[in-house]
Design an enzyme around this catalytic site. Structure first.
Site, PDB file in Angstrom:
ATOM      1  N   LYS A 155       8.276   3.252  -0.550  1.00  0.00           N
ATOM      2  CA  LYS A 155       9.244   3.040   0.512  1.00  0.00           C
ATOM      3  C   LYS A 155      10.656   3.079  -0.085  1.00  0.00           C
ATOM      4  CE  LYS A 155      10.474  -1.058   1.497  1.00  0.00           C
ATOM      5  NZ  LYS A 155      11.261  -1.798   0.479  1.00  0.00           N
ATOM      6  N   HIS A 185       3.799  -2.233  -1.769  1.00  0.00           N
ATOM      7  CA  HIS A 185       3.217  -3.015  -2.860  1.00  0.00           C
ATOM      8  C   HIS A 185       2.652  -4.360  -2.397  1.00  0.00           C
ATOM      9  CE1 HIS A 185       7.151  -5.028  -3.052  1.00  0.00           C
ATOM     10  NE2 HIS A 185       6.576  -5.971  -3.749  1.00  0.00           N
ATOM     11  N   HIS A 247       6.455  -4.382   4.687  1.00  0.00           N
ATOM     12  CA  HIS A 247       5.679  -5.522   4.176  1.00  0.00           C
ATOM     13  C   HIS A 247       5.281  -6.527   5.270  1.00  0.00           C
ATOM     14  CE1 HIS A 247       7.065  -3.816   0.533  1.00  0.00           C
ATOM     15  NE2 HIS A 247       8.176  -4.485   0.392  1.00  0.00           N
ATOM     16  N   LYS A 331      17.084 -12.889   2.291  1.00  0.00           N
ATOM     17  CA  LYS A 331      17.513 -12.949   0.893  1.00  0.00           C
ATOM     18  C   LYS A 331      18.412 -14.162   0.719  1.00  0.00           C
ATOM     19  CE  LYS A 331      16.830  -8.259  -0.459  1.00  0.00           C
ATOM     20  NZ  LYS A 331      15.580  -8.425  -1.185  1.00  0.00           N
TER      21      LYS A 331
HETATM   22  C1  BG6 Z   1      10.918  -4.574  -1.880  1.00  0.00           C
HETATM   23  C2  BG6 Z   1      12.249  -4.719  -1.197  1.00  0.00           C
HETATM   24  O1  BG6 Z   1      10.115  -3.653  -1.206  1.00  0.00           O
HETATM   25  O2  BG6 Z   1      10.272  -5.838  -1.911  1.00  0.00           O
HETATM   26  C3  BG6 Z   1      13.098  -5.750  -1.908  1.00  0.00           C
HETATM   27  O3  BG6 Z   1      12.910  -3.468  -1.205  1.00  0.00           O
HETATM   28  C4  BG6 Z   1      12.344  -7.059  -2.028  1.00  0.00           C
HETATM   29  O4  BG6 Z   1      14.332  -5.938  -1.234  1.00  0.00           O
HETATM   30  C5  BG6 Z   1      10.970  -6.834  -2.615  1.00  0.00           C
HETATM   31  O5  BG6 Z   1      13.105  -7.910  -2.857  1.00  0.00           O
HETATM   32  C6  BG6 Z   1      10.148  -8.120  -2.572  1.00  0.00           C
HETATM   33  O6  BG6 Z   1       8.969  -7.941  -3.295  1.00  0.00           O
HETATM   34  P1  BG6 Z   1       8.265  -9.150  -4.028  1.00  0.00           P
HETATM   35  O7  BG6 Z   1       7.016  -8.563  -4.592  1.00  0.00           O
HETATM   36  O8  BG6 Z   1       9.213  -9.650  -5.070  1.00  0.00           O
HETATM   37  O9  BG6 Z   1       8.004 -10.161  -2.978  1.00  0.00           O
END
Ligand code: BG6
Length: 485
Positions: A155, A185, A247, A331
């Site tokens: 993405k 992910h 996500h 965030k």
């Molecule tokens: C990413 C976003 O896909 O996921 C980021 O682009 C975000 O902005 C991140 O910080 C969060 O992933 P995780 O695995 O740290 O929760």
């Protein structure tokens, strides 16, 4: 060095070719994940890991850049003095300028001696989406689009439905859907997969998993980091595109989907797609956006981009009619936590009302699925306070902490996803119709948000004061109470 692997984990010797091989994603995520899999014996000495980059680094420069992200692995029980050097031997660095097609013939010549139908050839496009199409064409021109080839993209998959369709088409002009691995992910996280085990490998929850017993669902992904070096990317995306379209909706799908009849890629993805197609168009008062203070100073420009979103999502089907799903992500919040909270309905009749103090208090049953950190499950129950004083009730909980229960470390999402690609298993990857259906839902949300100004919230809070749940007599279940850090 190697762990004994279950047979199902044994992976065919493969080639991994990383475009953008010296970029952030490669160095922070892809190569460290490959290193862990190497230490665990899933990647053998017969694999080839080819890191393609425009400005070529020497092997030593590459190794020095990578090593800090592999320290944890190097300190693990699986590593020995030779592990790092042996891993580096698998890596080849090639010059590749995708736009000017410099180095493509060299890539072909490097791969050719071992190309075979039995040997998966994984092209990981760790480059900007605007280069996806050009990269695919380059592979085609250089005869590298073979039945065993797979292409991996990350993405953001588009900026809206229109751009996602165009991007899809560029890749589909070259590869079949069965060869495309679109990474989200979150789907590779252990607890997210565990959600499917929890629902479909047990009977006790599934019978309660509907609007008869569930009062509402909350999904929170809170981050403490701000936008940091990604400010210019982030500002044109915002939390809705960066987190919710992918996500958060994927988590929602896994909670809400019907049981697939088999655990295979198409059946799982068909069920997720049905959820996305059942999402009701959002109303004005069902969304709230925020921006952390000092965001515009960090960006050095005026901006209305949301760094926080809270939404009420409604699923129009028999199972979920009347059950709101509240989702929020932001965030620079007060803590880092991703969790799913299922709140069950109250008991239909209270038999304890005349017993002791607190006896008629309602402590709703809640199932808390902690995605990260401190992965685990907690079931909130009501119990009797021990000792005299009548039937006094108090909230208690059953706690299954994966941290504490499983001595082994939980692998990073990328480790699982990379090995699934080598094995040709698309279950945890997004199919094109899912991505488009998610945009179908999100595009009108973004349209609505454009008319709103984000509420400013202070870093370290949990975002702007809630205006959505409170109207319905509910409140956000705050993960702070659960934090062990
Ligand atoms: C990413 C976003 O896909 O996921 C980021 O682009 C975000 O902005 C991140 O910080 C969060 O992933 P995780 O695995 O740290 O929760």
């Amino acid at each position: 060095m190697n762990q004994a692997l279950p047979e199902s984990a044994i992976t065919h010797d493969s080639d991994f070719i990383i475009f953008g091989g010296s970029g952030d994603l490669s160095i922070r995520k892809i190569f460290p994940a490959l290193f862990w899999r190497f230490l665990n014996g899933q990647i053998t000495h017969n694999f080839r890991l080819i890191s393609c980059m425009r400005n070529v680094l020497t092997k030593k420069e590459f190794a020095d850049k990578l090593r800090p992200f592999c320290e944890e692995a190097l300190k693990s029980q699986f590593a020995n003095a030779a592990s790092w050097e042996s891993f580096l031997e698998l890596i080849q660095i090639l010059e590749l300028d995708i736009i000017n097609e410099i180095g493509a013939d060299n890539l072909y010549n490097t791969l050719r001696p071992k190309l075979s139908k039995e040997r998966p050839c994984v092209f990981y496009l760790a480059v900007a989406p605007k280069l996806f199409g050009t990269s695919c064409l380059l592979l085609k021109k250089n005869k590298l689009v073979l039945p065993q080839s797979r292409v991996v993209v990350e993405k953001p998959f588009g900026h809206d439905k229109k751009s996602a369709l165009a991007l899809n088409q560029e890749i589909l002009n070259v590869f079949d859907e069965g060869q495309i691995y679109r990474i989200d992910h979150y789907l590779g996280k252990e607890t997210v997969q565990n959600l499917m085990a929890l629902r479909f490998a047990n009977v006790i929850f599934e019978s309660q998993w509907n609007n008869r017993y569930i009062e509402h669902v909350q999904i929170t992904t809170a981050e403490t980091v701000g936008v940091e070096q990604r400010a210019s990317y982030y500002d044109s995306y915002g939390a809705l595109r960066d987190m919710v379209q992918n996500h958060m909706l994927q988590l929602l799908c896994l909670v809400a989907m019907e049981p697939p009849s088999r655990f295979n890629a198409d059946q799982v993805r068909n069920e997720k797609l049905r959820v996305l197609q059942a999402l009701r168009k959002i109303e004005d008062d069902e969304i709230q956006i925020g921006q952390y203070e000092n965001y515009t100073q960090e960006l050095n420009a005026q901006s209305n981009t949301e760094t926080y979103v809270a939404m009420r999502v409604n699923i129009d089907n028999w199972r979920w009619a009347g059950v709101p799903f509240y989702i929020r992500t932001g965030k620079k919040l007060g803590l880092r936590a991703s969790e799913i909270v299922i709140t069950f309905k109250n008991r239909p009749h209270d038999i304890f009302s005349e017993q002791g103090e607190n006896a008629n208090d309602e402590f709703p049953n809640r199932l808390v699925i902690r995605v990260q950190p401190h992965e685990g499950l907690r079931l909130h129950l009501t119990s009797k306070k021990p000792g005299p004083g009548g039937m006094r009730l108090f909230p208690s909980e059953l706690n299954l902490s994966f941290d504490e229960t499983f001595a082994e470390r939980l692998p990073d999402a990328y480790e699982r996803l990379l090995m699934d690609i080598a094995r040709g298993n698309q279950t945890l990857f997004m199919r094109s119709d899912e991505v488009l259906a998610a945009w179908d839902y999100i595009d009108p949300v973004i349209e609505k948000v454009r008319k709103k100004s984000p509420e400013i919230y202070s870093a370290d809070s949990m975002g702007p004061e809630d205006k959505i749940l409170i109207k319905e007599g509910r409140y956000w279940f705050d993960p702070i109470l659960e934090q062990k850090e």
